[in-house]
Design a protein around this motif. Structure first.
Motif, PDB file in Angstrom:
ATOM      1  N   VAL A 153       0.816  -1.158   0.089  1.00  0.00           N
ATOM      2  CA  VAL A 153       0.077  -0.089   0.043  1.00  0.00           C
ATOM      3  C   VAL A 153       0.894   1.277   0.058  1.00  0.00           C
ATOM      4  O   VAL A 153       1.402   1.281   0.958  1.00  0.00           O
ATOM      5  CB  VAL A 153      -0.905  -0.005   1.332  1.00  0.00           C
ATOM      6  CG1 VAL A 153      -1.956   1.102   1.232  1.00  0.00           C
ATOM      7  CG2 VAL A 153      -1.480  -1.177   1.439  1.00  0.00           C
ATOM      8  N   THR A 154       0.742   1.983  -1.027  1.00  0.00           N
ATOM      9  CA  THR A 154       1.896   3.075  -1.261  1.00  0.00           C
ATOM     10  C   THR A 154       0.836   4.504  -1.501  1.00  0.00           C
ATOM     11  O   THR A 154      -0.304   4.144  -2.205  1.00  0.00           O
ATOM     12  CB  THR A 154       2.953   2.943  -2.272  1.00  0.00           C
ATOM     13  OG1 THR A 154       2.224   2.549  -3.382  1.00  0.00           O
ATOM     14  CG2 THR A 154       3.596   1.768  -1.549  1.00  0.00           C
ATOM     15  N   VAL A 155       1.523   5.631  -1.552  1.00  0.00           N
ATOM     16  CA  VAL A 155       0.841   6.822  -2.191  1.00  0.00           C
ATOM     17  C   VAL A 155       2.046   6.978  -3.365  1.00  0.00           C
ATOM     18  O   VAL A 155       2.870   7.291  -3.317  1.00  0.00           O
ATOM     19  CB  VAL A 155       1.024   8.222  -1.230  1.00  0.00           C
ATOM     20  CG1 VAL A 155       0.412   9.066  -1.921  1.00  0.00           C
ATOM     21  CG2 VAL A 155       0.338   7.691   0.184  1.00  0.00           C
ATOM     22  N   ASP A 156       1.046   7.154  -4.662  1.00  0.00           N
ATOM     23  CA  ASP A 156       1.690   7.466  -5.754  1.00  0.00           C
ATOM     24  C   ASP A 156       1.327   8.954  -6.515  1.00  0.00           C
ATOM     25  O   ASP A 156       0.602   8.857  -7.454  1.00  0.00           O
ATOM     26  CB  ASP A 156       1.477   6.213  -6.857  1.00  0.00           C
ATOM     27  CG  ASP A 156       2.196   6.344  -8.156  1.00  0.00           C
ATOM     28  OD1 ASP A 156       3.163   6.962  -8.170  1.00  0.00           O
ATOM     29  OD2 ASP A 156       1.818   5.617  -9.075  1.00  0.00           O
ATOM     30  N   GLY A 157       1.950   9.922  -5.690  1.00  0.00           N
ATOM     31  CA  GLY A 157       1.694  11.114  -6.405  1.00  0.00           C
ATOM     32  C   GLY A 157       0.205  11.703  -5.987  1.00  0.00           C
ATOM     33  O   GLY A 157      -0.472  11.254  -5.155  1.00  0.00           O
ATOM     34  N   THR A 158       0.010  12.773  -6.998  1.00  0.00           N
ATOM     35  CA  THR A 158      -1.357  13.496  -6.701  1.00  0.00           C
ATOM     36  C   THR A 158      -2.125  13.407  -8.063  1.00  0.00           C
ATOM     37  O   THR A 158      -1.542  12.968  -9.277  1.00  0.00           O
ATOM     38  CB  THR A 158      -1.091  14.814  -6.189  1.00  0.00           C
ATOM     39  OG1 THR A 158      -0.427  15.412  -7.197  1.00  0.00           O
ATOM     40  CG2 THR A 158      -0.114  14.753  -4.984  1.00  0.00           C
ATOM     41  N   ALA A 159      -3.046  13.922  -8.025  1.00  0.00           N
ATOM     42  CA  ALA A 159      -4.082  13.934  -9.065  1.00  0.00           C
ATOM     43  C   ALA A 159      -5.011  15.036  -8.906  1.00  0.00           C
ATOM     44  O   ALA A 159      -5.392  15.572  -7.909  1.00  0.00           O
ATOM     45  CB  ALA A 159      -4.597  12.488  -9.542  1.00  0.00           C
ATOM     46  N   ARG A 160      -5.961  15.442 -10.386  1.00  0.00           N
ATOM     47  CA  ARG A 160      -6.905  16.294 -10.193  1.00  0.00           C
ATOM     48  C   ARG A 160      -8.217  15.380 -10.715  1.00  0.00           C
ATOM     49  O   ARG A 160      -8.308  14.803 -11.786  1.00  0.00           O
ATOM     50  CB  ARG A 160      -6.944  17.378 -11.220  1.00  0.00           C
ATOM     51  CG  ARG A 160      -5.928  18.577 -10.535  1.00  0.00           C
ATOM     52  CD  ARG A 160      -6.275  19.400  -9.652  1.00  0.00           C
ATOM     53  NE  ARG A 160      -7.347  20.242 -10.205  1.00  0.00           N
ATOM     54  CZ  ARG A 160      -8.147  21.290  -9.258  1.00  0.00           C
ATOM     55  NH1 ARG A 160      -8.156  21.254  -8.198  1.00  0.00           N
ATOM     56  NH2 ARG A 160      -8.945  21.846 -10.009  1.00  0.00           N
ATOM     57  N   VAL A 161      -9.130  15.306  -9.694  1.00  0.00           N
ATOM     58  CA  VAL A 161     -10.289  14.638 -10.100  1.00  0.00           C
ATOM     59  C   VAL A 161     -11.663  15.279 -10.002  1.00  0.00           C
ATOM     60  O   VAL A 161     -11.816  15.978  -8.873  1.00  0.00           O
ATOM     61  CB  VAL A 161     -10.272  13.187  -9.370  1.00  0.00           C
ATOM     62  CG1 VAL A 161     -11.737  12.396  -9.325  1.00  0.00           C
ATOM     63  CG2 VAL A 161      -9.307  12.304  -9.333  1.00  0.00           C
ATOM     64  N   ALA A 162     -12.305  15.511 -10.956  1.00  0.00           N
ATOM     65  CA  ALA A 162     -13.650  16.226 -10.797  1.00  0.00           C
ATOM     66  C   ALA A 162     -13.202  17.631 -10.375  1.00  0.00           C
ATOM     67  O   ALA A 162     -14.044  18.251  -9.568  1.00  0.00           O
ATOM     68  CB  ALA A 162     -14.466  15.458  -9.845  1.00  0.00           C
TER      69      ALA A 162
END
Length: 418
Positions: A214-223
């Protein structure tokens, strides 16, 4: 990651006014995640890639805790759901099956085409656009949008209404008694129906254990909102699950998008998320409903009566099947984590007895044949029925092996058990 142009969804909800409220709410406002026990958590925070939003660093454990702590119960928006299990086309069978689901069964009495028990199961395949709204555990609305029609399910306090504009049919259920159980049906809506990304994320997190990365893989823009990307990957080989990515709202911890990629590659098996979302209080009118003029209204207890004849007719057969299942015993679980395989004996002692295939329409037989691969090994011979996620090996001597694992893993399990 680009803004979510093809987000898709599923969901459940918590609590409510009595058992009925809990059941109806379960499909719109999911409860908080309890946590991930014994999972392999990535403690190193991930940084945003170029073009993605710059957000404070966060570890996987902190992000999971953020999801669990989220108490958001008000929102409205549009979601898309896309499910591709890789099942061969059934041609006209699918349409006839779904239309028959709006009837009581062999008896042939019509029930409402707006009955959620049949209508909402359509969401488990294909691509669908939904409008959703929720204002706490007692008020939710879900609308399925088609090109020329709309299906809506509205829960408001102790009232549940459903309306199918294509047939001008209305379904109505209300609480009855202190336990608020809906009259006429055991539950207002069928379990496992997708409506928001949060329930999918919860199920995946609850399934995570010591066999999961279980890891965090960066960020994103969603909706239009900033989100962290939480990634779950099986650490074992042999699973049909390649990875699960959950986009988590950076501000309130609500999962905005859920994507399950198969280990075999290709498009996602499940891709679910918001395309637009507002966490403000929805308009009160979202949860009111008056049957349109001329609509046929079916009460839940009325619809339930249509099923009673079939229930009595099936009672004798069901009793025999239950005895067979009891004799077979509880399934034996082989392996652990994502590679868990359930082994059990088919009732009657044969996987596909001749009697079971008598009278099967040609299209249905072709469908079954398209799903199956003949296999053999130390266990003997059998057929593997496959999708892109769940596979099942049915041996000719009546044993069944089922799991989210590859065909080779099923054959190996059957060989080891021989």
């Amino acid at each position: 990651m680009a803004p979510n142009d093809s987000a898709e969804t599923t969901g459940t909800a918590a609590g409510g006014s009595g058992r009925r409220g809990r059941r109806a709410a379960r499909y719109i406002v999911p409860v908080a995640v309890a946590g991930v026990a014994a999972a392999t958590i990535g403690l190193v925070p991930a940084l945003a890639s170029s073009g993605d939003p710059e957000l404070p660093e966060i570890t996987a454990q902190e992000l999971i805790e953020k999801i669990a702590a989220s108490d958001t119960e008000r929102f409205s928006g549009t979601v898309k759901i896309s499910t591709d299990l890789g099942i061969p086309s059934m041609g006209g069978l699918a349409g006839s099956f779904l239309s028959d689901a709006g009837k009581s069964g062999r008896g042939g009495e019509d029930t409402s085409s707006a009955d959620p028990q049949s209508k909402l199961t359509e969401l488990v395949s294909g691509t669908h656009t939904l409008r959703v709204a929720a204002d706490g555990p007692d008020k939710q609305r879900l609308s399925i949008l088609d090109d020329a029609s709309e299906y809506s399910l509205i829960h408001n306090g102790d009232q549940v209404w459903a309306y199918d504009s294509a047939t001008n049919a209305v379904y109505h259920a209300e609480a009855d008694g202190a336990d608020k159980a809906p009259r006429g049906h055991d539950r207002a809506v069928p379990e496992g129906v997708p409506t928001t990304p949060k329930a999918l994320a919860e199920q995946a997190l609850q399934a995570a254990d010591g066999t999961t990365s279980v890891t965090v893989d960066g960020t994103a823009r969603v909706a239009g909102r900033d989100a962290y990307r939480l990634v779950l990957k099986p650490e074992q080989s042999g699973s049909t699950v390649g990875s699960i990515t959950v986009a988590v709202d950076a501000k309130n911890g609500v999962p905005l998008k859920f994507t399950l990629q198969p280990s075999g590659g290709g498009k996602a098996v499940v891709d679910a998320g918001f395309t637009s979302v507002d966490f403000g209080k929805p308009a009160a009118s979202s949860f009111t409903f008056t049957p349109p003029k001329g609509a046929k209204v079916t009460e839940a207890d009325e619809a339930g009566k249509g099923h009673e004849k079939d229930a009595r007719r099936a009672a004798g057969k069901a009793e025999g099947d239950l005895r067979a299942v009891e004799e077979a015993g509880a399934p034996k679980i082989i392996g652990k984590g994502w590679n868990s395989i359930a082994e059990f004996k088919a009732p009657g002692g044969a996987a596909l007895p001749t009697e079971a295939t008598k009278g099967v329409p040609a299209e249905a037989q072709q469908f079954l044949d398209a799903l199956g691969d003949k296999v053999s090994g130390k266990f003997g011979s059998g057929t593997v029925f496959k999708t892109r996620l769940i596979n099942a090996l049915m041996t000719d001597d009546g044993r069944v092996y089922v799991g989210a694992v590859t065909k080779d893993a099923l054959v190996a399990a059957a060989n080891d058990a021989s």
